[in-house]
Write a protein that holds these residues in place. Structure first.
Motif, mmCIF file in Angstrom:
data_model
loop_
_atom_site.group_PDB
_atom_site.id
_atom_site.type_symbol
_atom_site.label_atom_id
_atom_site.label_comp_id
_atom_site.label_asym_id
_atom_site.label_seq_id
_atom_site.Cartn_x
_atom_site.Cartn_y
_atom_site.Cartn_z
ATOM 1 N N SER A 198 0.845 -1.188 0.000
ATOM 2 C CA SER A 198 0.000 0.000 0.000
ATOM 3 C C SER A 198 0.884 1.243 0.000
ATOM 4 O O SER A 198 1.768 1.380 0.838
ATOM 5 C CB SER A 198 -0.901 -0.006 1.229
ATOM 6 N N LYS A 249 -3.255 3.454 -1.723
ATOM 7 C CA LYS A 249 -3.587 2.634 -2.890
ATOM 8 C C LYS A 249 -2.833 1.318 -2.792
ATOM 9 O O LYS A 249 -1.663 1.287 -2.421
ATOM 10 C CB LYS A 249 -3.203 3.325 -4.196
ATOM 11 N N TYR A 257 -1.127 -1.972 -4.440
ATOM 12 C CA TYR A 257 -0.469 -2.451 -5.653
ATOM 13 C C TYR A 257 -0.062 -3.888 -5.435
ATOM 14 O O TYR A 257 0.464 -4.230 -4.379
ATOM 15 C CB TYR A 257 0.783 -1.608 -5.964
ATOM 16 N N VAL A 306 0.300 4.446 -11.675
ATOM 17 C CA VAL A 306 -0.478 5.431 -10.893
ATOM 18 C C VAL A 306 -1.108 6.438 -11.826
ATOM 19 O O VAL A 306 -0.592 6.902 -12.740
ATOM 20 C CB VAL A 306 0.433 6.167 -9.859
#
Length: 99
Positions: free
Chosen positions: A11, A15, A17, A99
């Protein structure tokens, strides 16, 4: 024997990943993600930079400078460490491109 690769969830700035890496690199990947998250949060909290992409670029640049400085200060025995750091840097850079 082939190296087993598994997805690892990290994180960064809230977000998640998923990054596939070798099992023996998972701890380094997680530690790198935590360091990157810390860098990005510090940059964002400074209020001097707006926008996630700019924060990511500045954090990546800061970490790249640290990597280059460590390369200059490293002894010949630490070439394995430099190689591992470069691999981790490339994985982080690849993840940030999404991103």
């Amino acid at each position: 024997m082939s190296i087993q690769r598994h997805p690892v969830a990290v994180s960064i700035l809230g977000k998640e990943y998923k990054i596939i890496c070798a099992e023996n690199e998972q701890n380094d990947l997680i530690a790198s993600a935590l360091q990157l998250d810390h860098q990005m949060r510090a940059i964002r909290l400074s209020g001097k930079v707006s926008g996630g992409e700019r924060v990511a670029v500045l954090a990546a640049l800061n970490l790249s400078v640290e990597l280059q400085q460590s390369k200059k200060n490293s002894s010949p025995d630490s070439s394995s460490l430099s190689s591992r750091l470069n691999k981790m840097y490339l994985k982080i850079e690849t993840a940030l491109k999404t991103v």
